[in-house]
Design an enzyme around this catalytic site. Structure first.
Site, PDB file in Angstrom:
ATOM      1  CG  HIS A   9      18.496 -27.530 136.189  1.00 14.49           C
ATOM      2  ND1 HIS A   9      18.192 -28.727 136.516  1.00 14.49           N
ATOM      3  CD2 HIS A   9      19.936 -27.242 136.720  1.00 14.49           C
ATOM      4  CE1 HIS A   9      18.995 -29.171 137.466  1.00 14.49           C
ATOM      5  NE2 HIS A   9      20.070 -28.248 137.729  1.00 14.49           N
ATOM      6  CD  GLU A  82      25.656 -26.838 140.366  1.00 11.77           C
ATOM      7  OE1 GLU A  82      25.851 -25.711 140.761  1.00 11.77           O
ATOM      8  OE2 GLU A  82      24.609 -27.111 141.013  1.00 11.77           O
TER       9      GLU A  82
END
Length: 204
Positions: A9, A82
């Site tokens: 990202h 994550e």
């Protein structure tokens, strides 16, 4: 042959401040949004048949920028999120060293053995990430798929694909909005490109 574009990202405020984000849902900052736009334009150079993303907004926003270029919907897979950093989340790198020196030392020197208070273990992040990736490959034979995830998760996944021990975690770098290309051939996955950020060169 299925090809995956595994993408980290764009930047967030916490990235810029070196804060551990983990499972916290932090949005892209202004720079991160620009990175996502540059990434999306770069991806127009490739065939993309589908887009998958972690459920965290920083990954999802990045994935949506890519998906818009191809008029695709984003498929959300929570297992791509994550690593949870537990008690470290929200702390800067310096604060972690000060408040959790013993655990930080293990994390930096033997990440495969680290048990950060309240956090996931790296091996568990790798396991869920690889399972998610293989599901995507199985569901998309002979297609080209963009997969947006996170730095720690992607590094663990790449090591797993290469059958390299997690002790080598810090030998891989993943910058914001980078592209990794993995081809799943008959004899196994092949890393074609890693941490490619050529599309961001004009932003430096």
């Amino acid at each position: 042959m299925t090809r995956l574009y595994i993408i980290r990202h764009g930047e967030t405020v916490w990235n810029a401040e070196t804060r551990a984000q983990g499972a916290k849902n932090i949005h892209l900052n202004e720079k991160g949004l620009l990175q996502a736009q540059a990434l999306a334009k770069r991806m127009k150079n490739y065939p993309v048949d589908g887009v998958y993303s972690s459920d965290l907004d920083r990954a999802l926003s990045t994935a949506q920028a890519v998906a818009r270029e191809f008029s695709h919907e984003v498929n959300i897979i929570p297992e791509l999120r994550e690593m949870s950093f537990g008690h470290w989340e929200g702390l800067t790198n310096h604060e972690i060293q000060e408040k959790h020196y013993e655990h930080y030392t293990i994390w930096r020197n033997k990440p495969q053995e680290a048990q950060i208070p309240g956090a996931e273990k790296l091996i568990d992040v790798q396991s869920r990430g690889l399972k998610a990736l293989h599901r995507i490959v199985e569901a998309n034979p002979d297609k080209n798929i963009a997969v947006v995830s996170h730095g720690t998760a992607i590094k663990a996944i790449l090591l797993g694909l290469m059958n390299i021990d997690l002790s080598y975690f810090y030998r891989i770098r993943q910058d914001n909005a980078c592209i990794n290309i993995v081809e799943f051939r008959e004899y196994g996955p092949v890393i074609v490109r890693m941490n490619d950020t050529a599309h961001l060169e004009n932003m430096l």
